[in-house]
Design a protein around this motif. Structure first.
Motif, short mmCIF file in Angstrom:
data_model
loop_
_atom_site.label_atom_id
_atom_site.label_comp_id
_atom_site.label_asym_id
_atom_site.label_seq_id
_atom_site.Cartn_x
_atom_site.Cartn_y
_atom_site.Cartn_z
N THR A 72 41.66 -1.66 47.53
CA THR A 72 40.94 -1.54 48.80
C THR A 72 40.32 -2.87 49.19
N VAL A 73 39.70 -3.53 48.22
CA VAL A 73 39.11 -4.85 48.48
C VAL A 73 40.20 -5.85 48.83
N GLN A 74 41.33 -5.77 48.13
CA GLN A 74 42.46 -6.65 48.44
C GLN A 74 42.91 -6.48 49.89
N LEU A 75 43.06 -5.23 50.29
CA LEU A 75 43.54 -4.94 51.64
C LEU A 75 42.55 -5.42 52.69
N LEU A 76 41.27 -5.18 52.47
CA LEU A 76 40.24 -5.63 53.41
C LEU A 76 40.22 -7.15 53.52
N GLY A 77 40.31 -7.81 52.38
CA GLY A 77 40.29 -9.26 52.38
C GLY A 77 41.49 -9.84 53.10
N GLY A 78 42.68 -9.32 52.80
CA GLY A 78 43.88 -9.79 53.47
C GLY A 78 43.86 -9.55 54.96
N ALA A 79 43.37 -8.36 55.35
CA ALA A 79 43.30 -8.02 56.78
C ALA A 79 42.35 -8.95 57.52
N TYR A 80 41.23 -9.30 56.88
CA TYR A 80 40.26 -10.17 57.55
C TYR A 80 40.82 -11.58 57.71
N ALA A 208 48.95 -12.28 55.70
CA ALA A 208 50.12 -11.40 55.66
C ALA A 208 50.61 -11.22 54.23
N VAL A 209 50.59 -12.31 53.45
CA VAL A 209 51.02 -12.23 52.05
C VAL A 209 50.09 -11.32 51.25
N LEU A 210 48.78 -11.45 51.49
CA LEU A 210 47.81 -10.62 50.78
C LEU A 210 47.98 -9.15 51.12
N VAL A 211 48.13 -8.86 52.42
CA VAL A 211 48.27 -7.46 52.84
C VAL A 211 49.58 -6.87 52.34
N THR A 212 50.68 -7.62 52.52
CA THR A 212 51.99 -7.14 52.09
C THR A 212 52.03 -6.93 50.58
N GLY A 213 51.48 -7.91 49.85
CA GLY A 213 51.47 -7.78 48.39
C GLY A 213 50.69 -6.57 47.93
#
Length: 217
Positions: A72-80, A208-213
């Motif tokens: 969840t933290v990964q997704l939030l960070g990547g999205a931001y 994009a890499v963070l969210v996709t990963g």
């Protein structure tokens, strides 16, 4: 200063200075104004303070141990980061001479707007760093390596954490001030748009890499 502390100082300096989302956001906002750049830099340091505090408290271990929370933290960070990148690309497409997104954030058209812009820049720096999911893992694995055998872990870890935050408080404001000093050249319409576009592309790709990963992991 003992050998381990000297080694940690070198490692931490490299870790803080490595170009990434923090560096890019500081440069982008510093192009708008000195106050926006410095505020962003202080926000980044604030995010590091959160991560080091979590590592010292042991809460980072909980984040790593709970996969759903970590993702969840990964997704939030990547999205931001992705949001910041798209915002920068949109600003770069505007005609030369038109206020860019960072300039609007800096609020150069009045005192109240400037205050709001500085707060926004501070918030951007803080969230960019605080939502970086790799930081807790890094600190949790790095800090214990530099605690001497037999030494009390808490005082030593607090010292190591303080060193990281201090280095950030030196490095990122220095970057902001350097960009501001070169501002006359960097703020030329074509140069500014190129930097805005480059930073936007870098942030967009990184986000994009963070969210996709995260979604594919």
């Amino acid at each position: 200063m003992d050998a381990q502390l000297t080694a940690f100082l070198g490692v931490a300096a490299v870790m803080v200075a490595l170009p990434g989302a923090d560096f890019t956001v500081v440069v982008r906002n510093a192009l708008a104004s000195r106050s926006a750049g410095v505020a962003t830099a202080l926000g980044v340091a604030g995010g590091l303070l959160v991560h080091t505090a979590l590592a010292v408290a042991g809460l980072a271990a909980v984040l790593v141990a709970v996969p759903v929370l970590f993702r969840t933290v990964q997704l939030l960070g990547g999205a931001y980061v992705l949001y910041l990148g798209i915002s920068a690309l949109r600003a770069a497409r505007r005609r030369p001479g038109q206020p860019r997104g960072a300039e609007a954030a800096a609020g150069q058209d009045g005192g109240a707007h400037a205050t709001n812009g500085t707060r926004r820049a501070l918030r951007q720096g803080f969230l960019t760093n605080a939502l970086n999911p790799k930081a807790p893992v890094l600190f949790l694995s790095l800090l214990p390596q530099f605690v001497p055998s037999g030494a009390a872990p808490l005082p030593r870890t607090l010292l190591l954490a303080a060193i990281v935050v201090l280095l950030a408080l030196i490095w990122f404001p220095a970057v902001a001030l350097m960009v501001d000093r070169l501002g006359r050249w960097l703020r030329r319409p074509r140069t500014a748009r190129a930097i805005e576009g480059g930073s936007g592309a870098a942030l967009t790709v990184l986000g994009a890499v963070l969210v996709t990963g995260t979604l594919l992991h």
